[in-house]
Design an enzyme around this catalytic site. Structure first.
Site, PDB file in Angstrom:
ATOM      1  CB  ALA A   1     -12.634  18.006  48.476  1.00 49.57           C
TER       2      ALA A   1
ATOM      3  N   GLY B   1     -10.815   9.708  43.463  1.00 45.10           N
ATOM      4  CA  GLY B   1     -10.997   9.656  42.015  1.00 45.10           C
ATOM      5  C   GLY B   1      -9.856  10.351  41.296  1.00 45.10           C
ATOM      6  CB  VAL B   2      -8.742  10.173  37.761  1.00 39.66           C
ATOM      7  CG1 VAL B   2      -9.970  10.650  36.985  1.00 39.66           C
ATOM      8  CG2 VAL B   2      -7.469  10.516  37.018  1.00 39.66           C
ATOM      9  CG  ASP B   3     -12.003  14.278  37.549  1.00 39.09           C
ATOM     10  OD1 ASP B   3     -11.248  14.135  36.576  1.00 39.09           O
ATOM     11  OD2 ASP B   3     -13.211  13.994  37.521  1.00 39.09           O
ATOM     12  CB  SER B   4      -9.945  14.876  43.909  1.00 38.01           C
ATOM     13  OG  SER B   4      -9.904  13.486  44.138  1.00 38.01           O
TER      14      SER B   4
ATOM     15  CG  MET C   1     -15.316  16.095  53.075  1.00 37.32           C
ATOM     16  SD  MET C   1     -16.308  17.338  52.185  1.00 37.32           S
ATOM     17  CE  MET C   1     -15.455  17.352  50.608  1.00 37.32           C
TER      18      MET C   1
ATOM     19  CB  CYS D   1     -23.831  17.006  48.245  1.00 34.52           C
ATOM     20  SG  CYS D   1     -22.270  16.452  48.969  1.00 34.52           S
TER      21      CYS D   1
ATOM     22  N   GLY E   1     -11.962  18.904  42.592  1.00 30.54           N
ATOM     23  CA  GLY E   1     -11.708  18.428  41.235  1.00 30.54           C
ATOM     24  C   GLY E   1     -12.857  18.670  40.291  1.00 30.54           C
TER      25      GLY E   1
ATOM     26  CB  CYS F   1     -22.418  10.319  46.576  1.00 31.61           C
ATOM     27  SG  CYS F   1     -23.404  11.364  47.671  1.00 31.61           S
TER      28      CYS F   1
END
Length: 368
Positions: A10, A14-17, A36, A101, A126, A198
């Site tokens: 997914a 962002g930086v984490d994913s 998504m 979610c 992430g 979100c």
């Protein structure tokens, strides 16, 4: 020759994913990204960050060298998350749509889509959590970086869903994630973490909710039953809130600020009291409904464990007593403040997340 395991990650923009995707490819998986879309911008005055996030996701996937797919789950999100969010606010509760979610969209619809439609072996996200095999089942554990731990938000999934998940950054610090992204020159390396709900994005919550629920102003009463102000609508307030009450100084008995301690839905009254640790805020026990145990084994006997009743909270010792398969009573060893019905209580044994459920009601220190 062994076929590479296929992982669908997914990608959020962002930086984490982004770093998670890089880790997966570096580890030898066949990796594809899915972005998504969970929200339709029906009202032009409500701007989500969808377009910017999608652009960043596309660029970062190109940088890493993986394909990206766009999947629209907005209908499912509306029916399974947003409708419930509105319903709970309407009755005066404080819901957590991020938990819903994860439960309904990311680890149900997205997981099923990746496995069935994209022939994936696993999905990845992430999230800052760890998956460890325990007693023959995949179990959820707190992240190595406790300041970023997100197990609270994932407690509604089960061990079968977990068995199909990979969390590449659960064992490293957030600072290292940033460092890796910077070294790789990923476009997301300096992007700020997303905060808040979100579908609201950077918009003011009160302005957003007015598009879906009507204001219902009412009266503010002290716990001494004295009218001391007016409120804009119970949906704008939560238990423990101190900001935005606008109570005049003449009603202050001391220098302590006023806090929301209760909502009288039938009369549309907001009840407040002074002092952060006043007895009207302190709960000795709570009733939990819709409880999910990650290992899917229902409690038959009481257990002693730790509990969090909101995300940014130190866990506290409690006794969990089963009522039925989905309902439990939680008795705190020390009273805790600002428990809000509609929020989630999440249980831990050391760093293992056991599961949790929705707070239905609370018993206060002052209750007999």
């Amino acid at each position: 020759m062994n076929k590479k395991k296929k992982v669908i990650i997914a990608i959020s923009g962002g930086v984490d994913s982004s770093v998670s995707a890089w880790f997966l490819k570096k580890s030898g998986y066949h990796v594809e990204g899915v972005f998504m879309k969970n929200w339709e911008e029906i009202n032009s005055s409500i701007k989500c960050t969808f377009k910017k996030d999608l652009k960043d996701a596309q660029i970062v996937c190109d940088q890493i060298g993986i394909n990206i797919n766009i999947v629209n789950f907005s209908e499912q999100y509306w029916n399974k998350v947003f409708k419930i969010f509105l319903r709970e606010y309407k009755i005066g509760n404080t819901p957590n749509p991020d938990i819903l979610c994860n439960k309904e969209i990311k680890f149900k619809y997205f997981l099923n889509f990746a496995i069935k439609e994209m022939q994936a072996d696993y999905i990845a996200t992430g999230h800052y959590v760890r998956k460890i095999n325990f007693n023959g089942k995949s179990q959820l554990f707190s992240a190595f970086d406790l300041k970023k731990d997100q197990s609270y938000f994932l407690h509604q999934i089960n061990y079968k869903e977990l068995s199909k998940c990979i969390f590449p950054i659960g064992n490293i610090l957030k600072s290292k994630v940033r460092y890796i992204a910077s070294k790789l020159n990923l476009i997301t390396s300096k992007k700020r973490d997303s905060t808040g709900i979100c579908f609201i994005g950077n918009k003011n919550f009160n302005k957003f909710i007015k598009n879906y629920l009507h204001d219902d102003p009412g009266l503010i009463f002290s716990t001494e039953k004295k009218q001391i102000g007016t409120h804009k609508g119970l949906m704008y307030y939560t238990i423990g809130q101190r900001k935005g009450l606008n109570i005049k100084k003449i009603y202050y008995n001391c220098h302590d600020p006023w806090y929301v301690v209760d909502k009288k839905i039938d009369k549309n009254y907001l009840i407040v009291s002074q002092g952060k640790n006043n007895p009207y805020l302190m709960s000795t026990s709570i009733i939990i409904i819709e409880t999910n145990w990650i290992d899917q084994i229902y409690l038959k006997n009481p257990i002693k464990c730790m509990v969090k009743t909101r995300y940014r909270q130190n866990s506290t010792l409690c006794l969990v007593i089963p009522i039925d398969k989905k309902s439990i009573e939680v008795i705190f060893y020390k009273p805790i403040s600002s428990v809000a019905p509609g929020q989630y209580a999440v249980f831990y044994l050391l760093d293992r997340c056991l599961g949790g459920g929705i707070i239905k009601s609370r018993k206060l220190v002052i209750d007999k």
